[in-house]
Design an enzyme around this catalytic site. Structure first.
Site: not given
Length: 237
Positions: A34, A69, A101, A135
């Site tokens: 698994r 992410k 950002k 950004e």
């Protein structure tokens, strides 16, 4: 346990193909089954999604990037899978490149203040090889970055992210309006690298790439992965 792989990482497979053989005691194989399948299915899903995105953007200079992410604890494997799919891993961690950002800009009090703080930190800690990406969300913010660059006060700013400068519009090619993105790329005029982000799908990526951006970042490659269906069948001898 012994393993014989019948294909190599990055190669394509199709439904029903046998691409490896594991040999050993049934107990040992079933204990490992698994966790091995979990890794293989997730990585193969990421690589498959990346390969499709790269193929959809073919014919343009833009490279497909991943983001940070990723699943907790699996960043190295997630980004390895992106590379196997033909994408370009981007920023393993905060140490690879400073990214300023919107929240950093808000906390610092503006773009110029955020860039100044980043440049000061680089100088204080002698991190001369570290680059900065800023950004932006509109043409006014793009102009602010260009003004800082023209002033000579941002030697480490090498890339501008053009975030969400594409809007969904079913009447446009690829279902997105990239007119603002194209204006931003033209306004920057090659002074620094450009990265498009936001509303990137298989249907829209070619149109986004046509804007002339150097990179297109796609968080969905790793945060919304669809695992590949891989199974192990035991045969006794």
């Amino acid at each position: 346990i012994g393993a014989l792989y019948l294909t190599a990482d990055g190669n394509t497979v199709h439904r029903g193909v046998e691409f490896g053989v594991v040999s050993g005691s049934a107990r040992s194989i079933l204990v490992a089954e698994r966790i091995c399948l979990n890794f293989m299915q997730r990585m193969s899903g990421i690589a498959t999604a990346t390969a499709a995105m790269v193929a959809a953007a073919a014919g343009h200079k833009a490279k497909i990037l991943d983001t940070r992410k990723t699943a907790p604890g699996l960043r190295l494997l997630d980004k390895w899978a992106v590379a196997l799919g033909g994408g370009t891993p981007h920023r393993m961690g905060l140490f690879d490149m400073m990214m300023i950002k919107d929240n950093h800009i808000a906390a610092a009090g503006g773009i110029s203040q955020a860039v100044a703080a980043a440049e000061s930190y680089i100088q204080q800690h002698q991190l001369n090889d570290v680059e900065i990406e800023v950004e932006t969300r509109n043409l006014d913010e793009v102009q602010q970055v260009l003004s800082i660059l023209d002033s000579g006060k941002a030697p480490h700013v090498t890339r501008v992210m053009l975030d969400n400068m594409t809007t969904r519009d079913p009447s446009c090619p690829g279902g997105v309006d990239v007119s603002l993105l194209k204006q931003a790329v033209a306004h920057i005029g090659g002074k620094v690298e450009t990265e498009g982000s936001g509303n990137v799908t298989l249907e829209s990526v070619a149109e986004i790439a046509s804007s002339g951006v150097h990179y297109i970042s796609v968080g969905a490659l790793t945060h919304s992965v669809k695992a590949l269906d891989i199974s192990l069948n035991v045969v006794t001898l």
